[in-house]
Design a protein around this motif. Structure first.
Motif, short mmCIF file in Angstrom:
data_model
loop_
_atom_site.label_atom_id
_atom_site.label_comp_id
_atom_site.label_asym_id
_atom_site.label_seq_id
_atom_site.Cartn_x
_atom_site.Cartn_y
_atom_site.Cartn_z
N PHE A 10 -4.46 -22.64 0.97
CA PHE A 10 -4.20 -22.75 -0.47
C PHE A 10 -5.25 -22.00 -1.27
CE2 PHE A 10 -1.71 -26.19 1.18
CZ PHE A 10 -0.69 -26.40 0.25
N THR A 11 -4.82 -21.35 -2.33
CA THR A 11 -5.71 -20.75 -3.31
C THR A 11 -5.24 -21.20 -4.69
OG1 THR A 11 -6.15 -18.79 -1.95
CG2 THR A 11 -6.61 -18.62 -4.31
N PHE A 12 -6.07 -21.98 -5.37
CA PHE A 12 -5.75 -22.45 -6.71
C PHE A 12 -6.56 -21.68 -7.74
CE2 PHE A 12 -4.66 -26.28 -4.16
CZ PHE A 12 -3.33 -26.35 -4.51
N GLY A 13 -6.10 -21.72 -8.99
CA GLY A 13 -6.78 -21.01 -10.06
C GLY A 13 -6.59 -19.51 -10.00
N ALA A 14 -5.55 -19.06 -9.32
CA ALA A 14 -5.29 -17.63 -9.18
C ALA A 14 -3.79 -17.41 -9.27
CB ALA A 14 -5.85 -17.10 -7.86
N GLY A 15 -3.32 -16.98 -10.42
CA GLY A 15 -1.90 -16.76 -10.60
C GLY A 15 -1.42 -15.47 -10.00
N ALA A 16 -0.13 -15.41 -9.69
CA ALA A 16 0.47 -14.19 -9.17
C ALA A 16 0.80 -13.27 -10.34
CB ALA A 16 1.72 -14.51 -8.38
N ALA A 17 0.35 -12.02 -10.25
CA ALA A 17 0.61 -11.04 -11.31
C ALA A 17 1.81 -10.18 -11.00
CB ALA A 17 -0.62 -10.15 -11.52
N ARG A 18 2.06 -9.92 -9.70
CA ARG A 18 3.13 -9.00 -9.34
C ARG A 18 3.50 -9.17 -7.88
NH1 ARG A 18 3.23 -3.43 -7.55
NH2 ARG A 18 0.95 -3.37 -7.56
N ILE A 19 4.79 -9.05 -7.61
CA ILE A 19 5.27 -8.97 -6.23
C ILE A 19 5.55 -7.51 -5.93
CG2 ILE A 19 7.08 -9.64 -4.60
CD1 ILE A 19 7.50 -12.17 -6.27
N GLU A 20 4.83 -6.97 -4.98
CA GLU A 20 5.00 -5.56 -4.62
C GLU A 20 6.16 -5.42 -3.64
OE1 GLU A 20 2.56 -2.03 -2.23
OE2 GLU A 20 1.51 -3.86 -2.85
N THR A 21 7.01 -4.46 -3.93
CA THR A 21 8.15 -4.19 -3.05
C THR A 21 8.11 -2.73 -2.61
OG1 THR A 21 9.62 -3.64 -4.88
CG2 THR A 21 9.58 -5.94 -4.17
N ARG A 22 8.75 -2.47 -1.48
CA ARG A 22 8.87 -1.11 -0.96
C ARG A 22 10.21 -1.00 -0.26
NH1 ARG A 22 4.16 -0.28 2.56
NH2 ARG A 22 3.07 -0.49 0.57
N ALA A 23 11.03 -0.04 -0.68
CA ALA A 23 12.36 0.16 -0.09
C ALA A 23 13.18 -1.12 -0.14
CB ALA A 23 12.24 0.67 1.34
N GLY A 24 13.08 -1.86 -1.27
CA GLY A 24 13.88 -3.06 -1.44
C GLY A 24 13.41 -4.27 -0.68
N ARG A 25 12.18 -4.26 -0.19
CA ARG A 25 11.64 -5.39 0.58
C ARG A 25 10.25 -5.74 0.05
NH1 ARG A 25 11.65 -8.33 5.11
NH2 ARG A 25 13.70 -7.56 5.74
N VAL A 26 9.93 -7.04 0.01
CA VAL A 26 8.59 -7.45 -0.42
C VAL A 26 7.56 -7.02 0.62
CG1 VAL A 26 9.50 -9.41 -1.72
CG2 VAL A 26 8.71 -9.76 0.60
N VAL A 27 6.42 -6.60 0.12
CA VAL A 27 5.34 -6.21 1.04
C VAL A 27 4.01 -6.86 0.69
CG1 VAL A 27 6.39 -4.00 1.68
CG2 VAL A 27 4.86 -4.11 -0.30
N ALA A 28 3.87 -7.37 -0.56
CA ALA A 28 2.59 -7.98 -0.94
C ALA A 28 2.75 -8.75 -2.24
CB ALA A 28 1.51 -6.92 -1.09
N VAL A 29 1.78 -9.62 -2.47
CA VAL A 29 1.65 -10.32 -3.75
C VAL A 29 0.29 -9.96 -4.33
CG1 VAL A 29 1.43 -12.58 -4.87
CG2 VAL A 29 3.16 -12.24 -3.09
N HIS A 30 0.29 -9.53 -5.57
CA HIS A 30 -0.96 -9.20 -6.28
C HIS A 30 -1.32 -10.35 -7.19
CE1 HIS A 30 -1.10 -4.80 -5.24
NE2 HIS A 30 0.17 -5.09 -4.94
N LEU A 31 -2.55 -10.84 -7.08
CA LEU A 31 -3.01 -11.94 -7.93
C LEU A 31 -3.64 -11.39 -9.20
CD1 LEU A 31 -4.56 -14.34 -5.25
CD2 LEU A 31 -2.19 -14.17 -6.05
N GLU A 32 -3.79 -12.26 -10.17
CA GLU A 32 -4.34 -11.85 -11.46
C GLU A 32 -5.78 -11.38 -11.36
OE1 GLU A 32 -3.63 -15.40 -13.65
OE2 GLU A 32 -1.55 -14.85 -14.20
#
Length: 496
Positions: free
Chosen positions: A246-268
Motif C-alpha cells: 500500500f502507498t497512501f498520500g499519493a494520488g494517481a495522475a495518469r494511466i499510461e497506455t501503449r498500443a491500447g494496453r495499460v503499461v504504467a500508473v504515474h503518481l502525482e
C-alpha cells in the motif's frame, strides 16, 4: 499466473479496491494499492471530534455474508478483524404528526409494530410488501448482483420463466407509485420509498424493483464496533497478510497506455509504477473527464456514468443530545416527500428534507451519557459547477437541519457549526469527476442498473471496481464489484 503480471496496481483503497486487492494477492499476484487519502476507506470517511472519530460516510452494514465470503476465500475469519454487533432495531422512525415506528431484525416483530402503528390493514399490507421484496431480491440476486456481466437478454429470459415477477417488478411504474398502491397509510409509503435514496435515487423516478432493498436490510443490520472505518482497516490488514503493498498520500495522475494496453500508473509525486493490469477504484466518470489521461476519455460511453445520482449534506460532530430516545439508526421524516425531492430535481437543497441520524455511540440497549458522536444526512442534488459552497448555503443547511429536529424535540449542545458540514460541492472536490454524486450513475429508469460499467473495459488491462461500477452503490455492492473485477482478471490471465 503470477509470472504473467509484472504488477497489478489498484488505484483507490475503497471497498471495491480493497476487495479486489485481497482476492488478487491471495491468488499469488503482485498487488500494489495506491490512494491519495492518508488511509483506506474511500467514501468511508471520519472526522475528528472530542469524543473520538465520527463517521462521515456510510453508516449501515448489511448483507454480512458478502464480507464473510471475502474473508473465507483467503482462509481468514471476518470476526478476527472486526467486531460486529447485530442491531435488533433496524431503525427508529418519527413523523411530524407524532407517529413513531421501530422496525426490527425480526419480521414478525416489525409486522406487529406496523400493526400497532397503522392498524390491522397496515400490518397486512406490510406483510405483503415483505413477501414481494423477498421474491424480487431472491430472483435478481443471482442473475444481477452476483453476476459479473449481467445482460438484459438473460434477465428478460429469467423473468419470462417466472411470470409472477412481472407483476412484482411493475415495470412501468415508479417505486413511489407502487408503494402508494400497496400502502393505504402514506407514511409507510414514504418510509419504504426512502430506500431509493440508498442507491442515490428519488422514489418518484426510481423503478419499483428497488423495493427489494428492504429485503436486504431486513436480513440484518450490523454495527461495526469503533465505527465503519474499522471495516476498511480490517480489509487493508487482510490484504497485507496476503502480500499486497500500500502507498497512501499519493494520488494517481495518469494511466499510461501503449498500443491500447495499460503499461504504467504515474503518481502525482512523479513516481512511475509499471503495471500490466490496473484496477481503477474511483468514479468511472473520471475516465471520461480525462483525469487519468486524455487517451482514456472514450473508455466508457457517457450513458455509463450519467445522469448522476444524489449527493447529500452530511453533518459529523459530537454533542450532548436532549429529546427523543435515539437508537443507532434514526429517521425524522418531512411532512411531504415532494418538499424534499422536487427541489433536489431542480438542483436545490430540499425545502424540508427527511433527516437520517446515526447515533454512533448507541446500539441495541445502550444510551451513553455525556458527549456523543452523530452523523446527520440530508439528501441533496449533485453539483457540477466546480464552485465552493457559500457561507449562506452552509448556514441555510444548518438552520433547516437543526430547526427541523428541534420541532421533534431533539436538540444538541453545542449546536454544530458549519465546519462540521460537508456539502455536495465539497464532495465534488473530495472525489474527482463525481460532481458531488455519492452513488455513481443515477438509478432512475428500469434499465439503469444495466447501464453501469462492468469490470472489464475496452482498454486491455484496465478494470473497474467500486460503487460507480456494477453492481452499484453501498458497501456490500462495492465489495462485490471487487470480487467481479478480480474474477475477470484471473479469467483473462488464465485465457491468455
Amino acid at each position: 499466473m503470477a509470472a504473467r503480471a509484472e504488477e497489478i496496481v489498484v488505484i483507490g483503497a475503497g471497498m471495491g479496491g480493497l476487495s479486489a486487492a485481497i482476492r488478487l494477492a491471495h491468488a499469488g499476484l503482485k498487488v500494489h494499492v495506491v490512494d491519495r487519502a492518508p488511509g483506506p476507506g474511500g467514501k468511508m470517511r471520519t472526522m475528528a471530534t472530542d469524543a473520538g472519530p465520527v463517521d462521515a460516510g456510510p453508516t449501515v452494514m448489511t448483507l454480512r455474508p458478502v464480507f464473510e465470503e471475502l474473508f473465507d476465500s483467503t482462509g481468514a475469519r471476518l470476526s478476527d478483524y472486526v467486531t460486529l454487533h447485530r442491531e435488533e432495531v433496524l431503525a427508529r422512525h418519527w413523523w411530524p404528526d407524532g407517529g413513531t415506528l421501530d422496525l426490527f431484525a425480526d419480521e414478525a416483530a416489525s409486522a406487529a409494530a406496523v400493526g400497532t402503528f397503522g392498524g390491522v390493514q397496515a400490518e397486512r399490507e406490510f406483510r405483503a410488501f415483505c413477501a414481494r421484496a423477498k421474491r424480487l431480491y431472491q430472483a435478481f440476486e443471482g442473475p444481477m448482483m452476483l453476476a459479473g456481466t449481467p445482460s438484459q437478454g438473460a434477465l428478460t429470459a429469467h423473468v419470462l420463466t417466472h411470470p409472477r415477477l412481472i407483476l412484482d417488478m411493475a415495470p412501468h411504474r415508479t417505486l413511489a407509485q407502487t408503494l402508494g398502491a400497496q400502502f393505504s397509510d402514506p407514511r409507510l409509503a414514504q418510509l419504504f420509498g426512502r430506500y431509493a435514496t440508498y442507491v442515490g435515487g428519488s422514489p418518484f423516478r426510481s423503478p419499483a424493483i428497488l423495493g427489494l432493498i428492504w429485503h436486504a436490510e431486513a436480513q440484518g443490520v450490523w454495527r461495526v464496533e469503533g465505527g465503519m472505518k474499522r471495516l476498511a482497516h480490517g480489509l487493508e490488514r487482510l490484504a497485507r497478510t496476503q502480500g499486497a503493498a500500500f502507498t497512501f498520500g499519493a494520488g494517481a495522475a495518469r494511466i499510461e497506455t501503449r498500443a491500447g494496453r495499460v503499461v504504467a500508473v504515474h503518481l502525482e509525486d512523479g513516481t512511475r509504477l509499471p503495471a500490466d493490469i490496473v484496477v481503477f477504484n474511483g468514479d468511472p466518470a473520471a475516465l471520461g473527464a480525462g483525469l487519468l489521461g486524455e487517451g482514456l476519455r472514450d473508455t466508457l460511453p457517457r450513458a455509463a456514468t450519467h445522469p448522476r445520482s444524489l449527493s447529500a449534506y452530511v453533518w459529523s460532530y459530537a454533542a450532548v443530545p436532549t429529546g427523543p430516545e435515539l437508537v443507532h439508526h434514526n429517521v425524522f421524516f418531512c411532512t411531504d416527500p415532494h418538499t424534499e425531492f422536487d427541489p433536489i430535481e431542480a438542483g436545490r437543497m430540499p425545502d424540508d428534507g427527511t433527516l437520517y441520524i446515526c447515533a454512533q455511540d448507541r446500539g441495541t440497549g445502550t444510551s451513553p451519557q455525556g458527549l456523543e458522536r452523530f452523523e446527520i444526512i440530508m439528501n441533496g442534488p449533485p453539483q457540477a459547477d466546480g464552485a465552493d459552497p457559500t457561507d449562506e448555503e452552509k448556514e441555510t443547511c444548518r438552520t433547516r437541519t437543526f430547526e427541523t429536529l428541534a420541532r421533534f424535540g431533539l436538540t444538541f449542545d453545542p449546536t454544530p457549526g458549519t465546519e462540521w458540514l460537508t456539502t455536495p460541492r465539497q464532495f465534488a472536490k473530495l472525489f474527482p469527476a463525481s460532481e458531488g454524486s455519492l452513488y455513481g450513475r443515477s438509478p432512475h429508469g428500469l434499465t439503469a442498473s444495466l447501464k453501469k460499467p462492468t469490470a472489464r473495459t475496452k482498454v486491455a488491462g484496465l478494470y473497474l471496481a467500486g460503487g460507480g461500477a456494477h453492481p452499484g452503490a453501498g458497501i456490500p455492492m462495492a465489495t462485490l464489484s471487487g470480487r467481479h473485477a478480480a474474477a475477470a482478471i484471473l479469467t483473462d490471465l488464465a485465457s491468455t
